[in-house]
Design an enzyme around this catalytic site. Structure first.
Site, PDB file in Angstrom:
ATOM      1  N   LEU A 103       0.810  -1.222   0.000  1.00  0.00           N
ATOM      2  CA  LEU A 103       0.000   0.000   0.000  1.00  0.00           C
ATOM      3  C   LEU A 103       0.842   1.269   0.000  1.00  0.00           C
ATOM      4  CD1 LEU A 103      -2.899  -0.900   2.467  1.00  0.00           C
ATOM      5  CD2 LEU A 103      -3.064  -0.589  -0.016  1.00  0.00           C
ATOM      6  N   GLY A 104       1.932   1.264   0.750  1.00  0.00           N
ATOM      7  CA  GLY A 104       2.740   2.472   0.789  1.00  0.00           C
ATOM      8  C   GLY A 104       3.758   2.423   1.895  1.00  0.00           C
TER       9      GLY A 104
ATOM     10  N   GLY B 253       6.476   5.226   4.379  1.00  0.00           N
ATOM     11  CA  GLY B 253       6.982   6.556   4.688  1.00  0.00           C
ATOM     12  C   GLY B 253       8.390   6.394   5.212  1.00  0.00           C
TER      13      GLY B 253
ATOM     14  N   PHE C 232       9.199   5.558   8.266  1.00  0.00           N
ATOM     15  CA  PHE C 232       9.361   4.596   9.354  1.00  0.00           C
ATOM     16  C   PHE C 232       8.744   3.231   9.099  1.00  0.00           C
ATOM     17  CE2 PHE C 232       8.876   8.954  10.850  1.00  0.00           C
ATOM     18  CZ  PHE C 232      10.142   9.163  11.365  1.00  0.00           C
ATOM     19  N   GLY C 233       7.638   3.202   8.376  1.00  0.00           N
ATOM     20  CA  GLY C 233       6.901   1.953   8.254  1.00  0.00           C
ATOM     21  C   GLY C 233       6.612   1.557   6.825  1.00  0.00           C
TER      22      GLY C 233
ATOM     23  N   VAL D  73       3.397  -0.312   4.782  1.00  0.00           N
ATOM     24  CA  VAL D  73       2.000  -0.703   4.975  1.00  0.00           C
ATOM     25  C   VAL D  73       1.564  -1.619   3.835  1.00  0.00           C
ATOM     26  CG1 VAL D  73      -0.354   0.147   5.329  1.00  0.00           C
ATOM     27  CG2 VAL D  73       1.584   1.466   6.207  1.00  0.00           C
TER      28      VAL D  73
ATOM     29  N   LYS E 147       0.716  -2.417   9.274  1.00  0.00           N
ATOM     30  CA  LYS E 147       1.923  -1.589   9.260  1.00  0.00           C
ATOM     31  C   LYS E 147       3.031  -2.288  10.032  1.00  0.00           C
ATOM     32  CE  LYS E 147       3.487   3.140  10.239  1.00  0.00           C
ATOM     33  NZ  LYS E 147       3.061   4.507  10.545  1.00  0.00           N
TER      34      LYS E 147
ATOM     35  N   ASP F 277       3.295  15.410  12.539  1.00  0.00           N
ATOM     36  CA  ASP F 277       3.571  14.989  11.159  1.00  0.00           C
ATOM     37  C   ASP F 277       2.310  15.106  10.310  1.00  0.00           C
ATOM     38  OD1 ASP F 277       5.112  14.086   9.069  1.00  0.00           O
ATOM     39  OD2 ASP F 277       5.253  12.013   9.753  1.00  0.00           O
TER      40      ASP F 277
END
Ligand code: ADP
Ligand code: MG
Length: 314
Positions: A44-45, A47, A49-50, A52, A71, A163
């Site tokens: 899914l995506g 950033g 840090f994680g 998903v 996540k 954020d």
């Protein structure tokens, strides 16, 4: 009694953590998701840090299960384990229609690896959604209002997000958005009104208020600044050619190359701000600029923003 003991000592039952009751989990009332029933669907995506991933949780193994977003902490991010556990706990405690819903955890390797299970929002983040969907100004303002509602609730729980950005707002459908990604969220104890960081390697600087950049001072008011940048992103429909990093880069002194932070602070101190998006209603532009007041005390609160946007709607 011996028979009872014999029965409970039967081999093959415990050991397998999957069979342990929920209270074996440190968060005993959490939904426990078993790894073996999670079927990976697609990425899914990610950033800073994680990562998903979309999974189908299907214990009956007949396709009747539910879709969930999972996540996981990015690999090689061992230093972040503590803050990762904190992120999960914070999300678990938050209950609001405009905040992504926590569903449970999935632990592996005796609890050494923990994954966060949350509701799946089929349209992804605002940054993916806005450029490909022609939203009217009224629809944009509905999203904006919902972000304010979610943030107002978060602040009422004494958390600051730190954020807030279009990439961290998730879209359920054309009438509902939710705030996601609580990776940088901090609790502000009663009687205190800011949080100070020493070093912040991966900070989203172009969304940060001037006092965050200069003094590492994060407050409820610095979230309002980031909201102003998020509002700018929504009004530009997340057009990558007008993104905050791109725009600031154009405005910054290019001879200062390499020291982005210094150049950015200089720019903001000279009262330079992101430009007014082309179809922004006048009152919305004024509100956005108020969110970027150099003095944090001059910025509106989310409750104040909700009231103002409500009157614009009508
Ligand atoms: P990070 O902490 O690494 O920034 P995020 O929580 O922001 O991670 O998630 C990264 C990306 O994954 C988001 O920008 C979004 O595109 C996607 N995503 C995250 N959560 C969900 C969800 N619940 N449903 C659908 N997509 C999601
Ligand atoms: Mg994110």
């Amino acid at each position: 009694r011996t028979i009872l003991r014999k029965l409970t000592e039967l081999p093959g039952l415990p050991e397998n953590t999957d069979l342990l009751p929920n209270n074996a989990d440190p968060d005993s009332d959490a939904g426990v998701y078993h790894k073996r029933y999670l079927k990976e669907i697609r990425y899914l995506g990610q950033g800073n840090f994680g990562t998903v991933t979309l999974y189908l949780y299907d214990p009956a193994n007949d396709g009747t299960g539910e879709y969930v977003a999972v996540k996981a902490l990015k690999q090689g991010n061992d230093s972040g384990v503590e803050s990762w556990i904190r992120e999960i706990k914070i999300l678990k405690s938050l209950k609001h229609i405009n905040i992504v819903k926590y569903k449970g955890c999935c632990t592996e390797m005796g609890g050494q690896v923990v994954q966060l299970i949350m509701e799946y929002l089929p349209q992804g983040s605002l940054r993916d959604y806005l450029p490909t969907h022609k939203l009217s100004m009224a629809q944009c303002l509905l999203f904006v209002q919902q972000i304010c509602q979610g943030m107002n609730y978060l602040h009422s729980q004494r958390y600051i997000h730190r954020d807030l950005a279009a990439r961290n707002v998730l879209v359920e459908n054309d009438k509902l958005v939710k705030i996601g990604d609580f990776g940088l969220t901090k609790y502000i104890p009663d009687g205190q009104n800011y949080y100070r960081v020493r070093e912040d390697g991966d900070s989203p600087v172009f969304w940060y208020a001037i006092e965050c950049l200069k003094e590492g001072k994060y407050s409820f008011s610095s979230d309002v600044w980031s909201f102003g940048v998020t509002l700018y992103e929504i009004l530009t429909r997340c057009d990558p050619r007008q993104s905050p990093p791109k725009k600031f880069d154009e405005m910054m002194d290019s001879t200062q190359e390499g020291i982005t932070l210094v150049a950015l602070i200089k720019l903001l101190e000279a009262h330079t701000r992101l430009p007014c998006p082309k179809d922004s209603p006048h009152e919305v532009t004024l509100l956005m600029q108020q969110c970027w007041s150099a003095d944090p005390a001059q910025r509106p609160s989310f409750q104040g923003l909700i009231d103002r946007f409500e009157s614009i709607h009508r």
